[in-house]
Design a protein around this motif. Structure first.
Motif, mmCIF file in Angstrom:
data_model
loop_
_atom_site.group_PDB
_atom_site.id
_atom_site.type_symbol
_atom_site.label_atom_id
_atom_site.label_comp_id
_atom_site.label_asym_id
_atom_site.label_seq_id
_atom_site.Cartn_x
_atom_site.Cartn_y
_atom_site.Cartn_z
ATOM 1 N N GLN A 1 -3.122 -32.481 -2.062
ATOM 2 C CA GLN A 1 -4.308 -31.702 -1.801
ATOM 3 C C GLN A 1 -4.685 -31.334 -0.379
ATOM 4 O OE1 GLN A 1 -6.558 -35.968 -1.035
ATOM 5 N NE2 GLN A 1 -7.288 -36.247 -2.593
ATOM 6 N N LEU A 2 -5.715 -30.654 -0.805
ATOM 7 C CA LEU A 2 -5.247 -28.794 0.424
ATOM 8 C C LEU A 2 -7.117 -28.619 1.073
ATOM 9 C CD1 LEU A 2 -3.332 -26.069 -1.637
ATOM 10 C CD2 LEU A 2 -2.848 -27.245 0.259
ATOM 11 N N PRO A 3 -7.165 -28.780 2.174
ATOM 12 C CA PRO A 3 -8.743 -28.211 3.013
ATOM 13 C C PRO A 3 -8.777 -26.758 2.998
ATOM 14 C CG PRO A 3 -6.398 -28.014 4.750
ATOM 15 C CD PRO A 3 -5.961 -28.482 3.328
ATOM 16 N N ILE A 4 -9.180 -27.170 1.585
ATOM 17 C CA ILE A 4 -10.508 -25.258 1.601
ATOM 18 C C ILE A 4 -11.245 -25.237 2.164
ATOM 19 C CG2 ILE A 4 -12.094 -24.642 0.310
ATOM 20 C CD1 ILE A 4 -11.962 -27.166 -1.588
ATOM 21 N N PHE A 5 -11.299 -25.499 3.436
ATOM 22 C CA PHE A 5 -11.847 -24.417 4.855
ATOM 23 C C PHE A 5 -11.191 -24.152 5.535
ATOM 24 C CE2 PHE A 5 -13.686 -23.958 8.509
ATOM 25 C CZ PHE A 5 -14.973 -23.330 8.402
ATOM 26 N N ASP A 6 -9.683 -24.936 5.597
ATOM 27 C CA ASP A 6 -8.770 -24.779 6.460
ATOM 28 C C ASP A 6 -7.720 -23.061 5.382
ATOM 29 O OD1 ASP A 6 -7.134 -23.720 8.714
ATOM 30 O OD2 ASP A 6 -5.670 -25.129 7.542
ATOM 31 N N THR A 7 -7.657 -23.363 4.488
ATOM 32 C CA THR A 7 -6.966 -22.252 3.289
ATOM 33 C C THR A 7 -7.573 -21.758 3.717
ATOM 34 O OG1 THR A 7 -6.553 -24.111 2.606
ATOM 35 C CG2 THR A 7 -6.382 -22.384 1.188
ATOM 36 N N VAL A 8 -8.837 -21.092 3.325
ATOM 37 C CA VAL A 8 -9.723 -19.696 3.451
ATOM 38 C C VAL A 8 -9.733 -19.104 4.759
ATOM 39 C CG1 VAL A 8 -11.852 -18.885 2.210
ATOM 40 C CG2 VAL A 8 -11.200 -21.082 1.179
ATOM 41 N N LEU A 9 -10.313 -19.965 5.533
ATOM 42 C CA LEU A 9 -10.468 -19.391 6.757
ATOM 43 C C LEU A 9 -9.219 -18.974 7.105
ATOM 44 C CD1 LEU A 9 -13.459 -20.245 6.060
ATOM 45 C CD2 LEU A 9 -14.035 -20.525 8.440
ATOM 46 N N GLY B 1 -6.714 -17.896 6.039
ATOM 47 C CA GLY B 1 -5.501 -17.331 4.881
ATOM 48 C C GLY B 1 -4.636 -17.280 4.651
ATOM 49 N N LYS B 2 -4.381 -18.937 4.140
ATOM 50 C CA LYS B 2 -3.543 -19.178 3.762
ATOM 51 C C LYS B 2 -3.182 -19.300 2.268
ATOM 52 C CE LYS B 2 -3.227 -22.499 7.692
ATOM 53 N NZ LYS B 2 -3.187 -23.754 8.041
ATOM 54 N N SER B 3 -1.441 -19.113 1.933
ATOM 55 C CA SER B 3 -1.921 -19.290 -0.063
ATOM 56 C C SER B 3 -0.442 -20.088 0.163
ATOM 57 C CB SER B 3 -0.446 -17.497 0.252
ATOM 58 O OG SER B 3 -1.775 -16.827 0.981
ATOM 59 N N VAL B 4 -0.590 -20.835 -1.611
ATOM 60 C CA VAL B 4 0.467 -22.005 -1.091
ATOM 61 C C VAL B 4 0.684 -20.868 -2.879
ATOM 62 C CG1 VAL B 4 0.389 -23.928 -2.509
ATOM 63 C CG2 VAL B 4 -1.345 -23.740 -0.972
#
Length: 336
Positions: free
Chosen positions: A268-276, A278-281
């Motif tokens: 499960q990924l936190p969308i807010f943190d991933t987007v803001l 700029g993280k990549s999976v």
């Protein structure tokens, strides 16, 4: 010949005397010298994954041996060649993935020790074009783990785009992790090794890790963030919890590379943190024949070290139990 056979998913393997396979058109027969034991072989034998192999079958995709017989039409290999039998047993060579340099994504691929019989046997057949030559400067014992653990982690570091002076956190220091940290160092990265066993962390130190974290006694997320966070985190432990820790260890703009395949894996990924942030999976699955050639070249040049423990094929079930119990420093290699 002697072979380790999965007769029933979830049951102990049986070491049997079975007929030596015959190479078909485009195939070669390989007499095995060494064959590594990968965690994937254990997953295969237990039927852990959604796409299950069909018993009876012979696992193994870290096989090194000598070509003894050529099938019809084979010209790319010769009797006496020493070759590797890797996970990618064959691919179609015609789809957009194959012609685009991503043959490991071919939907028609066959996988050694999973969809076709593999290398935990005294002999095996493999498509000649996918039997990668092993250079003289690489021993068969070292070449076996390099054929999966090596090429898999080399590819992971490659797709992560590790740049000099970036911080790379390697989660899981074992068969794959002890090589991943070496490829990260070759790329110029500073390496943080994470595991739950002090002996494996000591091995990581000896192989050049800049920092080590025992996740059994220290919160790896806090420890890595205290260092400034990871530019790249490589998830190699078959534990969903470690994937979460790897993600949370990233600094802004960081890249999580997913490699291990936990049987019950959901992330499960936190969308807010991933987007803001700029993280990549990134998902990374083994490597191509060209990648394996690079891995062998690096080892022949003395850039990597492989840690192995020798076993005999008769001990295959005990060997698998030792891997699951964490009693193996890095890689078990069966000697023939």
């Amino acid at each position: 010949m002697k072979a380790a056979v999965v007769t029933e998913l979830g049951a102990p393997l049986q070491v049997r005397d079975v007929p030596v396979p015959q190479p078909g058109p485009g195939q070669v027969l390989v007499r095995m010298e060494a064959s590594g034991l990968c965690h994937t072989d254990i997953h295969a034998a237990r039927g852990d994954w959604p796409v299950k192999p069909t018993p009876p079958f012979v696992p193994g995709h870290e096989g090194i041996g000598v070509v003894e017989e050529l099938g019809e039409g084979v010209t790319a290999r010769a009797v006496g060649d020493r070759v590797a039998i890797a996970w990618l047993g064959s691919a179609c060579g015609q789809c957009r993935h194959c012609i685009g340099g991503w043959e490991t994504l071919c939907e028609s691929q066959q996988n050694s020790g999973y969809s076709v019989d593999g290398a935990l046997a005294e002999y095996a057949v493999v498509a000649a074009d996918f039997a990668t030559p092993v250079p003289e400067g690489v021993s068969s014992s070292d070449a076996a783990p390099l054929s999966c653990a090596g090429v898999t982690t080399y590819k992971a570091i490659k797709v992560a785009g590790v740049a000099p002076a970036e911080t790379v956190a390697v989660f899981g220091i074992g068969g794959l992790g002890h090589l991943a940290l070496q490829y990260a160092r070759i790329a110029g990265g500073f390496v943080v090794a994470v595991d739950v066993q002090d002996d494996k962390l000591q091995m990581a130190r000896e192989l050049g890790a800049d920092e080590v974290v025992n996740a059994a006694t220290t919160d790896p997320v806090a420890a890595i963030q205290a260092l400034g966070g990871a530019d790249v985190a490589v998830a190699l432990a078959a534990s969903p919890a470690s994937f979460d820790q790897a993600y949370r260890s990233l600094r802004r703009g960081g890249r999580l590379v997913c490699v291990a395949l936990p049987a019950d894996g959901t992330m499960q990924l936190p969308i807010f943190d991933t987007v803001l942030s700029g993280k990549s999976v990134i998902g990374s699955i083994v490597g191509t024949r060209n990648d394996l050639t690079d891995v062998f070249a690096l080892h022949a040049a003395g850039r990597t070290k492989v840690i192995t423990v020798d076993r005999k094929l008769d001990d295959v079930n005990e060997a698998m139990a030792d891997v699951l119990a964490g009693h193996v420093p890095a890689r078990i290699v069966f000697q023939f």
